[in-house]
Write a protein that holds these residues in place. Sequence first.
Motif, short mmCIF file in Angstrom:
data_model
loop_
_atom_site.label_atom_id
_atom_site.label_comp_id
_atom_site.label_asym_id
_atom_site.label_seq_id
_atom_site.Cartn_x
_atom_site.Cartn_y
_atom_site.Cartn_z
N SER A 46 0.65 -1.25 -0.46
CA SER A 46 0.32 0.18 -0.38
C SER A 46 1.17 1.18 -0.05
N ALA A 47 0.55 2.50 -0.97
CA ALA A 47 1.54 3.60 -0.84
C ALA A 47 1.00 4.31 -0.13
N ASP A 48 -0.31 4.41 0.85
CA ASP A 48 -0.83 5.04 1.83
C ASP A 48 0.65 5.60 2.46
N ALA A 49 0.97 5.02 3.17
CA ALA A 49 1.86 5.29 4.00
C ALA A 49 3.57 4.65 4.38
N LEU A 50 4.13 4.47 3.27
CA LEU A 50 5.21 3.84 3.44
C LEU A 50 5.86 4.56 1.83
N LEU A 51 5.47 4.93 1.45
CA LEU A 51 6.23 5.75 0.55
C LEU A 51 6.59 7.22 1.15
N ASP A 52 5.75 7.26 2.23
CA ASP A 52 6.04 8.95 3.08
C ASP A 52 7.95 8.19 4.22
N VAL A 53 7.55 7.24 4.41
CA VAL A 53 8.97 6.58 4.72
C VAL A 53 10.52 7.36 3.98
#
Length: 386
Positions: A46-53
């Motif tokens: 899921s791109a919701d949170a991980l890409l921000d990390v």
Amino acid sequence: MAADRAYIAGGRVGAPRAALAGLCARIMALFEAAGCMRVEPAALHSADALLDVYGEDVRARAFTVDEPGGGALFLRPDFTVPVLQLHLSARAEPARYSYLGPVWRRQAPGSARPTEYLQAGLEIFGEEAAEADAEIFALIARALAEGGVEAPEIVTGDLGVAAAMLDAAPIPDARRAALKRHFWRPHRFAALLRRFSAPAPPPSPRRAALLAAADDPAEIAALAHAEGALVGARGLDEIAARVEALAEDSREAPLPADLARALDAAFAVDAPAADAHARLSDLARGAGLDIGPALDRFARRLDALAARGFDAHALPFRASTARTLEYYDGFVFEMAAPGRPDLPPLAGGGRYDGIAAALGADHAAPAVGGIVRPEALMAAGGGRPC
């Protein structure tokens, strides 16, 4: 050609594929002998949170797709964050994991860099930092030796020292956070430090009007609408919040010149590790910054590396070394093939204690990892036989 793969002509069939498989098997055996349990994270996340990390660089290079009836998904750009998610779901510490598989990253148009390549790696959670840092470094060096590269070009860094200097400095919180966001982009960091150290230039008439309206959202909305239709994804509430932050920053005094010089000099340190430690200590002391715990961690790590047979005090240290993944917050390192500028770093890694909290854990957790690029290693080492 369809049979080619990253850095290896014909690497998907026949003898080159067999040689690569043999190299991967030796690397994984090394990691598993060190007590690492092999895991296989999913390829899609899921791109919701991980890409921000991952941060700006990798976020812009991730392959994303829309799931029918759901949100955006992305192909993993590395293994560290997916492995940490597996670890957090297992709720077991300490723990060690190893992994092998493809990762995917977009490349600039015309780049010869592959968009898909293998990563073999390991992660250590919950163990004493200096010893775990040194063990990861030693295991990655041994993995390169398995591929025939026994004397890689090495560079190390320590974002923990950099963060400690900023935390100890009398800097407004917003400016401190802005500087920390650019650890991974040294030129931007230096430019931002120069801006914070100089008197603010007079604002343009439009900017002055916006800053004057910072406490009046209705006036900000009127000024925005006077410029025409809104463009982009930001709403008026986000625009108002940004104007308020800019107004607050405009009221801040410049950083003291001696503090700015000390920070600039600290981020420019490029020397053997022992000399770098002494230089950073002198700079911090001269600026009145207490970073003793960070320097102690640095020294303990050098001792742990020396105990494993490395000339630790002579290891190249470059304070601006930060890699491109923004979750690193401590010791970092890269290992490259001598005389092969056509290849990316063969291996790298570092400490990322704070990422667990960013993923929803209730506390930071000791974590360090390292990866090897088997295809690039095989290309650099000449394809050592199985």
